[in-house]
Design a protein around this motif. Sequence first.
Motif, PDB file in Angstrom:
ATOM      1  N   LEU A  61      17.776  21.614  32.239  1.00 15.33           N
ATOM      2  CA  LEU A  61      18.690  20.626  31.164  1.00 15.33           C
ATOM      3  C   LEU A  61      18.594  18.803  30.202  1.00 15.33           C
ATOM      4  N   ASP A  62      17.012  19.765  29.968  1.00 14.83           N
ATOM      5  CA  ASP A  62      16.287  19.100  29.248  1.00 14.83           C
ATOM      6  C   ASP A  62      17.223  18.827  27.423  1.00 14.83           C
ATOM      7  N   TYR A  63      17.089  17.916  27.097  1.00 10.69           N
ATOM      8  CA  TYR A  63      17.036  17.711  25.970  1.00 10.69           C
ATOM      9  C   TYR A  63      16.539  18.441  24.759  1.00 10.69           C
ATOM     10  N   ARG A  64      15.669  18.985  24.653  1.00 11.75           N
ATOM     11  CA  ARG A  64      15.274  20.331  23.127  1.00 11.75           C
ATOM     12  C   ARG A  64      15.373  21.139  24.422  1.00 11.75           C
ATOM     13  N   PHE A  65      15.960  21.656  25.227  1.00 12.44           N
ATOM     14  CA  PHE A  65      16.735  22.606  25.014  1.00 12.44           C
ATOM     15  C   PHE A  65      18.512  22.993  25.157  1.00 12.44           C
ATOM     16  N   LEU A  66      18.789  22.114  25.511  1.00 17.05           N
ATOM     17  CA  LEU A  66      19.994  22.299  25.720  1.00 17.05           C
ATOM     18  C   LEU A  66      20.485  21.991  23.941  1.00 17.05           C
ATOM     19  N   PHE A  67      19.160  21.700  23.044  1.00 16.06           N
ATOM     20  CA  PHE A  67      19.434  20.507  21.438  1.00 16.06           C
ATOM     21  C   PHE A  67      19.529  22.543  20.556  1.00 16.06           C
ATOM     22  N   ALA A  68      18.233  23.514  21.647  1.00 12.44           N
ATOM     23  CA  ALA A  68      18.321  24.307  20.641  1.00 12.44           C
ATOM     24  C   ALA A  68      19.193  25.500  20.554  1.00 12.44           C
ATOM     25  N   PHE A  69      19.843  25.456  21.653  1.00 11.16           N
ATOM     26  CA  PHE A  69      21.190  26.499  21.741  1.00 11.16           C
ATOM     27  C   PHE A  69      22.175  25.820  19.926  1.00 11.16           C
ATOM     28  N   GLU A  70      21.813  24.178  20.623  1.00  7.76           N
ATOM     29  CA  GLU A  70      23.608  23.518  18.875  1.00  7.76           C
ATOM     30  C   GLU A  70      22.588  24.292  17.430  1.00  7.76           C
ATOM     31  N   SER A  71      21.341  23.930  17.610  1.00  4.28           N
ATOM     32  CA  SER A  71      20.918  24.039  16.184  1.00  4.28           C
ATOM     33  C   SER A  71      20.392  25.560  15.782  1.00  4.28           C
ATOM     34  N   SER A  72      20.563  26.311  17.153  1.00  5.62           N
ATOM     35  CA  SER A  72      19.968  27.775  15.943  1.00  5.62           C
ATOM     36  C   SER A  72      21.556  27.711  16.819  1.00  5.62           C
ATOM     37  N   ALA A  73      22.664  27.651  16.103  1.00  8.71           N
ATOM     38  CA  ALA A  73      24.166  27.996  16.335  1.00  8.71           C
ATOM     39  C   ALA A  73      24.513  29.029  17.030  1.00  8.71           C
ATOM     40  N   ALA A  74      23.768  29.507  18.579  1.00 10.09           N
ATOM     41  CA  ALA A  74      23.963  30.116  19.466  1.00 10.09           C
ATOM     42  C   ALA A  74      25.657  29.095  20.208  1.00 10.09           C
ATOM     43  N   VAL A  75      25.749  28.134  19.823  1.00 14.03           N
ATOM     44  CA  VAL A  75      26.245  27.775  20.859  1.00 14.03           C
ATOM     45  C   VAL A  75      27.430  27.006  19.424  1.00 14.03           C
ATOM     46  N   GLY A  76      28.766  26.520  19.396  1.00 18.47           N
ATOM     47  CA  GLY A  76      29.628  26.363  18.457  1.00 18.47           C
ATOM     48  C   GLY A  76      30.704  27.478  18.440  1.00 18.47           C
ATOM     49  N   GLU A  77      32.035  26.678  17.463  1.00 20.18           N
ATOM     50  CA  GLU A  77      32.862  26.868  16.856  1.00 20.18           C
ATOM     51  C   GLU A  77      33.171  28.765  16.978  1.00 20.18           C
TER      52      GLU A  77
END
Length: 386
Positions: A32-48
Amino acid sequence: MDISQLSFVWYHGLQEISPVAWQAVAGNHPMLDYRFLFAFESSAAVGEQTGWIPYHLAVFDGEQLLAAAPCYLKTHSYGEYVFDWSWADAYEQAGGQYYPKLISAIPFSPVTGPRLLIHPGYANPQALGSAMLSHMRALCQEHGLSGAHVLFPDPTSASECADANWLRRNGVQFRWENAGYPDWETFLAALSRDKRKKIRQERNKVSQQGVSCREVNGHDVSKAELALFYQCYCNTYYRHGSSPYLPLAFFEQISRDMPEQFRLFIAAQNGEDVAASLCILGSDALYGRYWGSLREISCLHFELCYYQPQLFCIRHGIRYFEGGAQGVHKLARGFAPYPTCSYHYLNHADFHQSVARFLAREAGTMQHYVDELEERSPYKVTSSPA
C-alpha cells in the motif's frame, strides 16, 4: 468532526495526491506504499489500455488528507484473484452491463491489508469508513456501475464492510508462520516425520542437480539480474498460454524506489543463473509474488518459492511468509490455511439478493474445505495434558 464537513474526492491517479500525505494514512504495509502503487501507474501496468483504470478515493479536512482508498474501475475481472466471472455472465445474460465495476484492491496482488486507509489520529474512524463505503455505493448509482468490491481487506476494513451490510465472500490462502525458529533444523523438527523427510528429499534433489541459491536486495540487484528475473517471470505466463501482466519497468522502479522491500532469490545451475523468485518484505511478513525458470529442474519451484523465503524469515526473525493464492501443496511444506475474504455491493437490488444466496451456499462449502485442510496439518500432533 462532522463527516458532512469533509471533502470526498475521486482522483484519476496517484500523481494527483501528495506522496507524503498518502503515506500518513497508508501505514506500513509495503504494497500500500505510495511507491509500490505508483509504480503500477507510471509503468502503464494499470490504465485504460489494461482495463485497470485508477480512480482513488480521498477524504480531506481542508488541505489535510484524512483517508484514502486505492480504487480502480475494471473493464474485466483479470488479476483480482476473487473470481466473479459467473456473476458477470449472469448479469449480462439478464440484459445488464457488468463492466465497468469499481474495486478497492492492490492490483494483481491477492494480499490481505487495509483498504479504507484512515489517518491514525482521526477520532472517529468507524464513521469515516462507513462514509467512504457510502461514497463508493453512490458512485455506482450515479454512473450506473454494476457494483463495488473490496478485495482482501484486513479485519478492520472488513468490519466496516460488514457493518455496511456488504456481502461477504470467504476464501482461504496458505501462510507459513515462523514460530521463533532459531534455525532450519528446528523448523523441520516441528513437522511430522513424513513431511520432514519429504522436504529433505526435495532440497537434496535440487542440490544434486548442481543448483545453488542466493538472495539479492534492491540496493544490490544488477540490470542483468533484473533482466533474468523478468525473462523467468514472462516464461511462467507463456507456459500457461497467457501474457504477463507487468512490464519490466514496474520491477525496475520498485527495485530502485523500494530497495529495502525488494528481495530477489536467484537459482544458478553449475554457475549459470536459471531461475528467480521475487518477494516483497514488510515489517512482520514476507510476501511471495512472482517466479519463473529458464529450464525444467525437479523441485526447484519448492526450493526457490518456499524454502529459500522460509530460510530468509528464520535468519531475519520475520514472523510470516505469505506464498500467494491457491496451492494446497503448500501444506506439505509447512504452510497452514488461513481465512481471507472480500466484500461486495451490487447496484441492482434483485441481483444483490441472488448473489447473497449464492454466497450463503458457497460459505458452507468453503468451511468444509477449510476443515479438511486443518485436518491435514504437516506439524506433529501434540497430546493434550491429562
